[in-house]
Design an enzyme around this catalytic site. Structure first.
Site, short mmCIF file in Angstrom:
data_model
loop_
_atom_site.label_atom_id
_atom_site.label_comp_id
_atom_site.label_asym_id
_atom_site.label_seq_id
_atom_site.Cartn_x
_atom_site.Cartn_y
_atom_site.Cartn_z
N GLY A 254 -19.27 -3.40 -14.47
CA GLY A 254 -20.23 -3.08 -13.43
C GLY A 254 -20.81 -4.33 -12.78
O GLY A 254 -21.05 -4.37 -11.57
N THR A 255 -21.01 -5.35 -13.59
CA THR A 255 -21.58 -6.60 -13.06
C THR A 255 -20.66 -7.18 -11.99
O THR A 255 -21.09 -7.56 -10.91
CB THR A 255 -21.77 -7.61 -14.22
OG1 THR A 255 -22.64 -7.01 -15.19
CG2 THR A 255 -22.36 -8.92 -13.75
N GLN B 188 -25.23 4.06 -14.05
CA GLN B 188 -25.84 4.99 -15.02
C GLN B 188 -25.62 6.46 -14.68
O GLN B 188 -26.08 7.33 -15.41
CB GLN B 188 -27.36 4.72 -15.10
CG GLN B 188 -27.71 3.43 -15.80
CD GLN B 188 -27.30 3.40 -17.27
OE1 GLN B 188 -27.07 4.43 -17.90
NE2 GLN B 188 -27.19 2.21 -17.83
N HIS C 41 -17.77 1.88 -19.60
CA HIS C 41 -18.33 2.05 -20.96
C HIS C 41 -19.60 2.91 -20.96
O HIS C 41 -20.11 3.25 -22.03
CB HIS C 41 -18.54 0.71 -21.66
CG HIS C 41 -19.67 -0.14 -21.18
ND1 HIS C 41 -20.86 -0.24 -21.86
CD2 HIS C 41 -19.79 -0.96 -20.12
CE1 HIS C 41 -21.66 -1.10 -21.24
NE2 HIS C 41 -21.03 -1.55 -20.17
N THR D 176 -4.01 -9.50 -13.77
CA THR D 176 -3.20 -8.38 -14.29
C THR D 176 -4.13 -7.26 -14.75
O THR D 176 -5.13 -7.50 -15.42
CB THR D 176 -2.31 -8.87 -15.44
OG1 THR D 176 -1.50 -9.93 -14.93
CG2 THR D 176 -1.42 -7.76 -15.98
N CYS E 157 -28.68 -5.97 -21.72
CA CYS E 157 -28.32 -7.29 -21.22
C CYS E 157 -29.50 -8.25 -21.26
O CYS E 157 -29.34 -9.44 -21.00
CB CYS E 157 -27.79 -7.19 -19.80
SG CYS E 157 -26.34 -6.15 -19.76
N1 PLP Z 1 -25.88 -1.78 -13.61
C1 PLP Z 1 -26.57 -0.99 -14.42
C2 PLP Z 1 -27.59 -0.05 -13.84
C3 PLP Z 1 -26.39 -1.04 -15.80
O1 PLP Z 1 -27.09 -0.25 -16.61
C4 PLP Z 1 -25.43 -1.95 -16.32
C5 PLP Z 1 -25.21 -2.06 -17.76
O2 PLP Z 1 -26.10 -1.83 -18.56
C6 PLP Z 1 -24.72 -2.75 -15.41
C7 PLP Z 1 -24.97 -2.65 -14.07
C8 PLP Z 1 -23.71 -3.74 -15.88
O3 PLP Z 1 -22.52 -3.12 -16.28
P1 PLP Z 1 -21.47 -3.92 -17.17
O4 PLP Z 1 -22.03 -3.97 -18.55
O5 PLP Z 1 -20.22 -3.12 -17.12
O6 PLP Z 1 -21.31 -5.24 -16.55
#
Ligand code: PLP
Length: 430
Positions: free
Chosen positions: A89-90, A195, A217, A253, A341
């Site tokens: 997601g990041t 989310q 995940h 890849t 995080c």
């Molecule tokens: N955005 C939100 C709202 C999240 O809750 C999270 C992870 O907790 C992320 C982004 C980041 O996702 P990833 O852990 O896959 O980088």
């Protein structure tokens, strides 16, 4: 000096023989579903070819990747060609913002003060590179002032990036309206929907956004695989530059087995949408209602209505969330005090602070996020153990007015002093 985080003792030394875990941290990550594991295994054991290879052994893998792309696209009502697989997601969030500033040549970005660190820290990074970034404040219930958002859009704004639902409070933002303002002003709109899958129906066409991020995940697939939706005909400049994978939009890849798992999980959460909104919502509501009505000086953080059905965030006055979590952990209960995080930092949550909670209340806040594998028994177990933990911690808290020794000194003054000390320590750090 930053106090160090208490070290939690493992309850069991063996990996295989885990004691039962009562998992209330589904916003941090989710259990990989057995169906997802089953779908992935052949792509680790038998079909391990490179999807870019021209021969049949690679080509058949590529066909399965495209099938998974269709499944993920169906989850958000997109065209498969609008789906780019990323690592998380990041990366998806960073890529959307990066693409908007590079393709537009504009130097202003709007986001909010309650985003995940994926946006907050990327915004801080952009500021250091000379870009202007507006972090919109939020109201005490965690909602956004849409008028302020509209006023903040400028001729040099490249993109507005607002999350669809907050990971700490579950508060849902009106992205459809925000995307409409953006369209009117000719500004790109991104939403971090990490989310949301399985909790609220996702439809990129109804939302009207240009970009949308997901992370597998959070929906019962493995970690390390994400997705960025890029609306057809939107100019796009990749962040990860390399080979021609993902139609030249993301080099590297493909993480094939995880992509297959993501596709299977997309179908799984669509099938469970009803369960999340009825049974899981009921478990969350029972947990929250019982805690708020039986433990005094306890408050819900964030508005009640526009919220994910699985999340509750509650402040327990006169205690430290870290201590609550430590005692819960000893009983096999997993919950958290903020985003996974930011774990490791003892600073109060930036989300709760932006909502105007005092540092003391923010530091006494715990998030419980439920999921499809939670049962009534899990909630009963938590409800049995949480009240005595709070009572025990309050009985030794010098900030608790009901503490037997606290007649001896001015408790209000002590609390004000404690708040000031916390605020000072924070401002020194910043
Ligand atoms: N955005 C939100 C709202 C999240 O809750 C999270 C992870 O907790 C992320 C982004 C980041 O996702 P990833 O852990 O896959 O980088």
């Amino acid at each position: 000096m930053q106090p160090s985080r208490p070290v939690r003792k493992p309850r069991s030394k063996t990996f295989m023989n885990q004691p039962k875990t009562y998992y209330f941290d589904n916003n941090a990550t989710t259990r990989v579903a057995p169906e997802v594991v089953e779908a992935m295994v052949p792509f680790l054991s038998e079909f391990w070819g490179n999807p870019s290879s021209a021969y049949f052994f690679g080509n058949q893998v590529s066909n399965h990747v495209e099938k998974a792309r269709e499944e993920v696209a169906a989850l958000i009502n997109a065209d498969p060609k609008e789906v780019i697989f990323t690592s998380c997601g990041t990366e998806s969030n960073n890529s959307a913002i990066h693409s908007a500033i590079v393709t537009s040549g504009k130097r202003h970005v709007i986001t909010t003060a309650v985003e995940h660190s994926a946006n907050i820290n990327y915004g801080e990074y952009l500021r250091k590179q000379g870009y202007q970034v507006t972090f919109l404040p939020v109201e005490p219930d965690g909602s956004l002032d849409l008028h302020l958002l509209q006023q903040s859009i400028r001729p040099d704004t490249a993109i507005v990036s607002v999350m669809l639902a907050n990971n700490e409070t579950g508060v849902v933002f009106p992205i459809q309206e925000i995307a409409a303002f953006c369209r009117e002003k000719g500004v790109l709109c991104h939403t971090d929907a990490v989310q949301v899958p399985g909790k609220i129906k996702l439809d990129v066409k109804a939302l009207g956004v240009d970009f949308l991020s997901l992370s597998a995940h959070k929906l019962h697939a493995p970690k390390g695989i994400g997705m960025l939706y890029v609306k057809r005909r939107t100019k796009y400049q990749p962040l990860v530059i390399g080979g021609h994978q993902e139609r030249g939009k993301r080099g590297g890849t493909e993480n094939v087995a995880s992509i297959i798992g993501f596709g299977r999980a997309a179908r799984l959460v669509m099938d469970h949408l009803e369960d999340e909104n009825t049974r899981v919502r009921g478990l969350r509501d029972r947990l929250e209602k019982t805690v708020l009505s039986t433990i005094p000086n306890t408050y819900r953080n964030g508005g009640k209505e526009y919220r994910l059905p699985n999340t509750t965030n509650m402040a327990f006055e006169f205690v430290e969330a870290e201590a609550v979590l430590l005692l819960l952990d000893q009983l096999g209960i997993c919950a958290s005090s903020g985003s996974a995080c930011t774990t490791g930092s003892l600073d109060p949550s930036h989300v709760l602070t932006a909502m105007g909670l005092t540092p003391m209340r923010a530091r006494g806040s715990v998030r419980f996020s439920l999921g499809i594998y939670n049962t009534d028994e899990d909630v009963d177990y938590l409800l049995k153990h949480l009240p005595p933990i709070i009572q025990k911690l309050r009985s030794i808290s010098p900030l608790n007015p009901e503490h037997p020794d606290n007649d001896a000194y001015d408790i209000d003054a002590a609390r004000v002093k404690h708040e000031q000390d916390l605020a000072e320590a924070l401002s020194e750090k910043n």
